[in-house]
Design a protein around this motif. Structure first.
Motif, PDB file in Angstrom:
ATOM      1  N   ALA A   1      -6.464   9.396 -12.590  1.00 11.28           N
ATOM      2  CA  ALA A   1      -5.228   9.449 -13.124  1.00 11.28           C
ATOM      3  C   ALA A   1      -4.781   8.278 -13.486  1.00 11.28           C
ATOM      4  O   ALA A   1      -3.741   8.166 -14.239  1.00 11.28           O
ATOM      5  N   LEU A   2      -5.036   6.954 -13.039  1.00 11.14           N
ATOM      6  CA  LEU A   2      -4.592   5.772 -13.094  1.00 11.14           C
ATOM      7  C   LEU A   2      -5.338   5.002 -13.816  1.00 11.14           C
ATOM      8  O   LEU A   2      -5.174   3.627 -13.843  1.00 11.14           O
ATOM      9  N   SER A   3      -6.308   5.675 -14.673  1.00  7.61           N
ATOM     10  CA  SER A   3      -7.158   4.842 -15.642  1.00  7.61           C
ATOM     11  C   SER A   3      -6.393   4.268 -16.704  1.00  7.61           C
ATOM     12  O   SER A   3      -5.322   4.843 -17.162  1.00  7.61           O
ATOM     13  N   PRO A   4      -7.144   3.190 -17.275  1.00  6.15           N
ATOM     14  CA  PRO A   4      -6.385   2.761 -18.561  1.00  6.15           C
ATOM     15  C   PRO A   4      -6.233   3.607 -19.798  1.00  6.15           C
ATOM     16  O   PRO A   4      -4.972   3.494 -20.378  1.00  6.15           O
ATOM     17  N   GLY A   5      -6.807   4.574 -19.584  1.00  3.73           N
ATOM     18  CA  GLY A   5      -6.632   5.619 -20.783  1.00  3.73           C
ATOM     19  C   GLY A   5      -5.291   6.618 -20.806  1.00  3.73           C
ATOM     20  O   GLY A   5      -4.945   7.524 -21.886  1.00  3.73           O
ATOM     21  N   THR A   6      -4.819   6.776 -19.260  1.00  6.82           N
ATOM     22  CA  THR A   6      -3.708   7.508 -19.182  1.00  6.82           C
ATOM     23  C   THR A   6      -2.358   6.765 -19.573  1.00  6.82           C
ATOM     24  O   THR A   6      -2.144   5.812 -19.060  1.00  6.82           O
ATOM     25  N   PRO A   7      -1.530   7.599 -20.278  1.00  5.96           N
ATOM     26  CA  PRO A   7      -0.360   6.993 -20.619  1.00  5.96           C
ATOM     27  C   PRO A   7       0.333   6.572 -19.530  1.00  5.96           C
ATOM     28  O   PRO A   7       0.408   7.225 -18.277  1.00  5.96           O
ATOM     29  N   PRO A   8       1.264   5.581 -19.145  1.00  7.58           N
ATOM     30  CA  PRO A   8       1.860   5.096 -18.022  1.00  7.58           C
ATOM     31  C   PRO A   8       2.860   6.020 -17.363  1.00  7.58           C
ATOM     32  O   PRO A   8       2.879   6.563 -16.233  1.00  7.58           O
ATOM     33  N   ALA A   9       3.572   6.885 -18.247  1.00  5.64           N
ATOM     34  CA  ALA A   9       4.454   7.959 -18.042  1.00  5.64           C
ATOM     35  C   ALA A   9       3.937   9.067 -17.119  1.00  5.64           C
ATOM     36  O   ALA A   9       4.139   9.410 -16.051  1.00  5.64           O
ATOM     37  N   ASP A  10       2.654   9.344 -17.756  1.00 10.84           N
ATOM     38  CA  ASP A  10       1.853  10.469 -17.164  1.00 10.84           C
ATOM     39  C   ASP A  10       1.223  10.082 -15.729  1.00 10.84           C
ATOM     40  O   ASP A  10       1.493  10.849 -14.543  1.00 10.84           O
ATOM     41  N   ALA A  11       0.815   8.677 -15.660  1.00  7.43           N
ATOM     42  CA  ALA A  11       0.182   8.252 -14.415  1.00  7.43           C
ATOM     43  C   ALA A  11       1.437   8.113 -13.049  1.00  7.43           C
ATOM     44  O   ALA A  11       1.216   8.420 -12.095  1.00  7.43           O
ATOM     45  N   ALA A  12       2.626   7.969 -13.980  1.00  9.24           N
ATOM     46  CA  ALA A  12       3.835   7.473 -12.742  1.00  9.24           C
ATOM     47  C   ALA A  12       4.235   9.083 -12.329  1.00  9.24           C
ATOM     48  O   ALA A  12       4.312   9.201 -11.150  1.00  9.24           O
ATOM     49  N   ALA A  13       4.068  10.026 -13.158  1.00  8.28           N
ATOM     50  CA  ALA A  13       4.415  11.473 -12.719  1.00  8.28           C
ATOM     51  C   ALA A  13       3.401  12.075 -11.711  1.00  8.28           C
ATOM     52  O   ALA A  13       3.853  12.509 -10.629  1.00  8.28           O
ATOM     53  N   TRP A  14       1.925  11.369 -12.039  1.00  7.94           N
ATOM     54  CA  TRP A  14       0.990  11.813 -10.982  1.00  7.94           C
ATOM     55  C   TRP A  14       1.355  11.163  -9.530  1.00  7.94           C
ATOM     56  O   TRP A  14       0.945  11.916  -8.635  1.00  7.94           O
ATOM     57  N   ILE A  15       1.727   9.956  -9.616  1.00  7.52           N
ATOM     58  CA  ILE A  15       1.794   9.240  -8.319  1.00  7.52           C
ATOM     59  C   ILE A  15       3.131  10.051  -7.752  1.00  7.52           C
ATOM     60  O   ILE A  15       3.253  10.285  -6.422  1.00  7.52           O
ATOM     61  N   GLU A  16       3.989  10.313  -8.586  1.00  8.69           N
ATOM     62  CA  GLU A  16       5.241  11.018  -7.784  1.00  8.69           C
ATOM     63  C   GLU A  16       4.966  12.398  -7.136  1.00  8.69           C
ATOM     64  O   GLU A  16       5.482  12.653  -6.222  1.00  8.69           O
ATOM     65  N   GLY A  17       3.989  13.091  -7.717  1.00  9.86           N
ATOM     66  CA  GLY A  17       3.494  14.250  -7.308  1.00  9.86           C
ATOM     67  C   GLY A  17       2.805  13.918  -5.838  1.00  9.86           C
ATOM     68  O   GLY A  17       2.913  14.736  -4.929  1.00  9.86           O
ATOM     69  N   PHE A  18       1.806  12.957  -6.083  1.00 14.24           N
ATOM     70  CA  PHE A  18       1.147  12.897  -4.863  1.00 14.24           C
ATOM     71  C   PHE A  18       1.596  12.047  -3.732  1.00 14.24           C
ATOM     72  O   PHE A  18       1.632  12.385  -2.557  1.00 14.24           O
TER      73      PHE A  18
END
Length: 813
Positions: free
Chosen positions: A679-696
């Protein structure tokens, strides 16, 4: 004509005693005037339909504050109140008449017209036809910005106008100086009323009806009643009414003109009774239009035989002592002296409420307003609540409620209090059922709150407070039945038939179980099954499942058969499992947040459902076996794994699914770290990665990141790699996530990040131990704290306890 009658003014007609509603000075003056005049009858401002209720005022069980309640028979929710306190002049007049065997009657506009008029005005407002009709069209209406009625006519406050004329900026202060502190006339008990009549006469000449469109109609009714009483009893009668109406009652009008004003008034069938009232509802803040700001203070003035200031400040000191504040008799003496000095400096005959408030702040409160809030709440306003005898008219539902209140020892009180219930006892179970049944009927006497000190389902906590308006709710609920149980059952069945949302029906099923209404469950369950079969919205199903599962748990405590609920709950769970993955695809941020709440609720409900029904075999109702229910949790975990791997699912939902699997033990830390790395790989848009972090990382207080430094390291590495141009977009999501953590957790995370997460081993000393910690536990140091632990846990001193005892596992570390 006798000299007493001539002094009373009977030579000019009836004795008109203009008063201020709920004014203790007016009440004392009315009692003195009636004692001196000895009228043949007493006429009082109020609804004539209540004449039959006047004799109940002599019943010792009727204790003010009380109110006359009038409600429409066909629409009990449409109602009106006429409150009375002990210091209300009307109440004093009623009591005087009963004590002296003199007839007493109400002469105001009948309630049958009052309620119908209000209904007509509401309908006109809804239709956009403007304000009430029939308002006084006086050309002398002032244009000084005073409040206006719905028709644009200025409403005036007579006391405010008189106070302003006398040079006061506060009508309450003027009234205290002019009336309350001067008392009735010692030589002429009728002089205060004559002076007030002259003042009101001047106001009526200037302002007409004063922007009160009903007043001319009400006064026409009063004049007709007054004429009828004079024909029956002669001229030696007294009228107790608002001082504003006295000039209109004294005016000479024709019978035809008065009847013309009353012609064509709408009607509605009404019932009247006495109901308890409270001091809080007498206050303007309580919503009663003719209220007063300080009913507790006025009650004190009415009852204090002498030295009202000294007695009041003594009462304040007693209250503050009860709250553990250091207040002595010296404080009271100093406060009395300072109050007298302030009154003299301000040109007042006696200290009033403003002076006593100032001295309490200065002398007893050390300049703080904190004790003043307590004094205002408990004394200036007060929690006095009236009582009504059983002989008072009441709807059957009210009588049944009163019977249950006595049986369960639940006395209605105006002061808010918390009630702790243990549902393992019969009395507390009965109380719980009664309160839940009343909530079903819309009578919110009690509101459930979170229990302190226990999370067991056998315990309930309620916040109780009786409000006078609940009498209206009870009368309104009387259409459903004559008993609380029967009415609640009928209401629940009607609500089930009328409900269209699945969540509403499931909540209703939960309420029926809480209220102990098993006879209503078949109807509710049929409606629930119908709604569940037709509803395809996964969000609605997810909202319904937790309520059903809670109902199953409640059934365990109350001994209710919940087999039918179990079958419906299992069916809803299966439908959620099938429909949830597609429903989570292609959601925007707001919809994803809402779905995350549904996922959390379903996760908790599935776990609770599996625990509640574990080991129960298949029954005649078709419910699943214990093995199937054990598999329920397994299938839910499969749904969560599906969510973690779908790219079309919003990041907040994928992160939440990973977190739930980790918390449930269905996924290990290594798997969680692997998915977080994706989820936090460089290919993931930062906004999507931040949303994943919020859920986790959202929820749980942040302890997961504290104890698993590998996950914290992944998060730290990603955050430091976020480009500057994207950091502004992800910051709000991260801030919302980490701001919810406790301050201690945030501080620990900061220390870990500063040190470098995942690098604890690098700083370890010889043998891999962390600096400052030994490789093994020091049992001698641990044994030193065991006596304190025995004391805290209540362990028997004779019982040997060592650090090997499981109860103290980990103490040595």
């Amino acid at each position: 004509m006798t000299d007493s009658a001539r002094r009373a003014g009977y030579d000019r007609g009836p004795l008109l005693l203009g008063v201020r509603h709920h004014g203790p000075g007016s009440a004392r003056a009315v009692r003195a005037a009636l004692t001196a005049a000895r009228p043949s009858t007493v006429l009082i401002e109020g609804p004539p339909e209540a004449d039959a209720l006047i004799p109940l005022a002599a019943d010792p069980g009727l204790r003010p504050p009380v109110a006359l309640l009038a409600h429409a028979v066909d629409e009990p929710g449409r109602s009106a109140f006429w409150p009375f306190a002990e210091f209300s002049p009307e109440w004093v007049a009623i009591r005087w008449a009963l004590e002296h065997g003199v007839p007493a009657r109400f002469i105001d506009l009948p309630a049958t017209h009052t309620l119908a008029w209000e209904q007509r005005e509401e309908q006109k407002e809804q239709q956009g036809q403007g304000g009430p009709q029939g308002a006084d069209e006086s050309e002398d209406t002032p244009g000084d910005g005073r409040p206006q009625d719905g028709g644009g006519h200025v409403r005036i406050d007579p006391l405010a106008v008189l106070a302003e004329t006398a040079g006061y900026d506060d009508p309450e202060r003027w009234w205290e100086d002019a009336v309350e502190h001067r008392g009735p006339g010692r030589h002429d008990p009728f002089a205060p009323f004559a002076a007030l009549e002259d003042a009101m006469g001047a106001l009526r000449e200037r302002y007409g009806a004063g922007g009160h469109p009903r007043d001319p109609v009400r006064e026409a009714q009063m004049r007709l009643q007054l004429r009828a009483a004079r024909r029956e009893f002669g001229d030696e009668l007294a009228v107790v009414c608002g001082a504003w109406h006295v000039p209109a009652l004294r005016a000479r009008t024709t019978v035809a003109a008065d009847r013309a004003l009353l012609k064509g008034l709408p009607r509605v069938k009404v019932d009247l009774t006495w109901v308890p009232w409270t001091h809080r509802r007498l206050a303007r803040a309580g919503g009663y239009g003719a209220g007063i700001d300080s009913p507790g203070w006025y009650g004190h003035l009415f009852h204090a035989p002498d030295r009202p200031v000294e007695r009041w400040l003594t009462k304040v000191a007693g209250l503050l002592r009860e709250e553990d504040r250091m207040v002595s008799s010296a404080h009271v003496i100093e406060a009395v002296r300072l109050a007298g000095t302030l009154a003299a400096l301000r040109g007042r005959p006696l200290p009033g409420l403003s002076e006593t408030t100032d001295v309490v702040r200065a002398v007893m409160g050390d300049g703080s307003d904190v004790p003043l809030a307590l004094v205002h709440d408990r004394l200036v306003v007060g929690d006095v609540m009236g009582e009504v005898p059983q002989s008072a008219p009441a709807v059957p539902l009210q009588r049944d409620l009163a019977r249950q209140q006595r049986a369960l020892r639940l006395k209605p009180e105006a002061l808010e209090r918390e009630l702790e219930l243990d549902l393992r006892g019969d009395t507390d179970t009965g109380r719980s059922r009664l309160l839940h049944r009343l909530r079903l009927l819309g009578v919110d006497w009690g509101a459930p709150v979170r229990s302190r000190g226990s999370t067991g389902t056998f315990r309930e906590t309620w916040r109780l407070r009786w409000e006078p308006e609940l009498a209206v709710r009870i009368a309104e609920a009387g259409v459903w039945g004559t008993t609380v149980s029967g009415a609640a059952q009928a209401k629940a069945e009607a609500d089930a038939a009328a409900s269209r949302a699945l969540a509403d029906v499931t909540a209703l099923a939960e309420h029926c179980l809480l209220a102990g209404l098993p006879d209503a469950l078949p109807v509710v369950m049929r409606a629930l099954a119908d709604r569940a079969a037709l509803d395809t919205d996964v969000g609605h199903l997810a909202q319904a499942l937790p309520a059903l599962v809670r109902s199953l748990r409640y059934g365990d405590v109350r001994g209710t058969d919940t087999g039918a609920l179990a079958g419906v709950a299992a069916g809803l769970a299966e439908r959620i499992f099938v429909g949830l993955p597609p429903a989570c695809a292609a959601l925007d941020a707001d919809a994803a947040e809402e779905m995350r709440a549904h996922v959390d609720a379903v996760h908790a409900a599935v776990g609770l459902l599996a625990e509640t029904q574990a080991g129960v075999g298949t029954g005649t109702d078709g419910t699943a076996s214990g093995a199937d229910r054990g598999d329920l949790r397994h299938r839910w975990r499969a749904v969560l794994r599906t969510l973690t791997l779908r790219d079309t699912v919003a990041g907040v939902l994928r992160g939440r699914a990973v977190r739930l699997l980790l918390d449930d033990g269905a996924s290990g830390p290594q798997e969680a770290a692997r998915l977080m790395g994706f989820a936090l790989s460089p290919g993931t848009p930062p906004a999507d990665a931040a949303a994943w972090i919020e859920g986790f990382a959202g929820g749980g207080g942040g302890l997961l990141l504290v104890h698993d430094e590998r996950l914290l390291g992944l998060l730290d590495d990603w955050l430091t790699a976020v480009p500057a141009e994207a950091f502004t977009d992800v910051l709000p999501l991260l801030r919302r996530t980490f701001a919810a953590y406790d301050p201690g957790v945030r501080r620990t995370l900061g220390e870990l990040v500063r040190r470098g997460p995942g690098r604890a081993g690098e700083r370890a000393g010889a043998g891999g131990a962390t600096p400052g910690f030994a490789a093994q536990a020091d049992t001698e140091r641990a044994d030193a704290v065991l006596p304190v632990l025995r004391l805290l846990l209540g362990t028997d001193d004779a019982e040997p306890v060592t650090t090997d005892d499981n109860r103290f596992a980990g103490v040595g570390t």
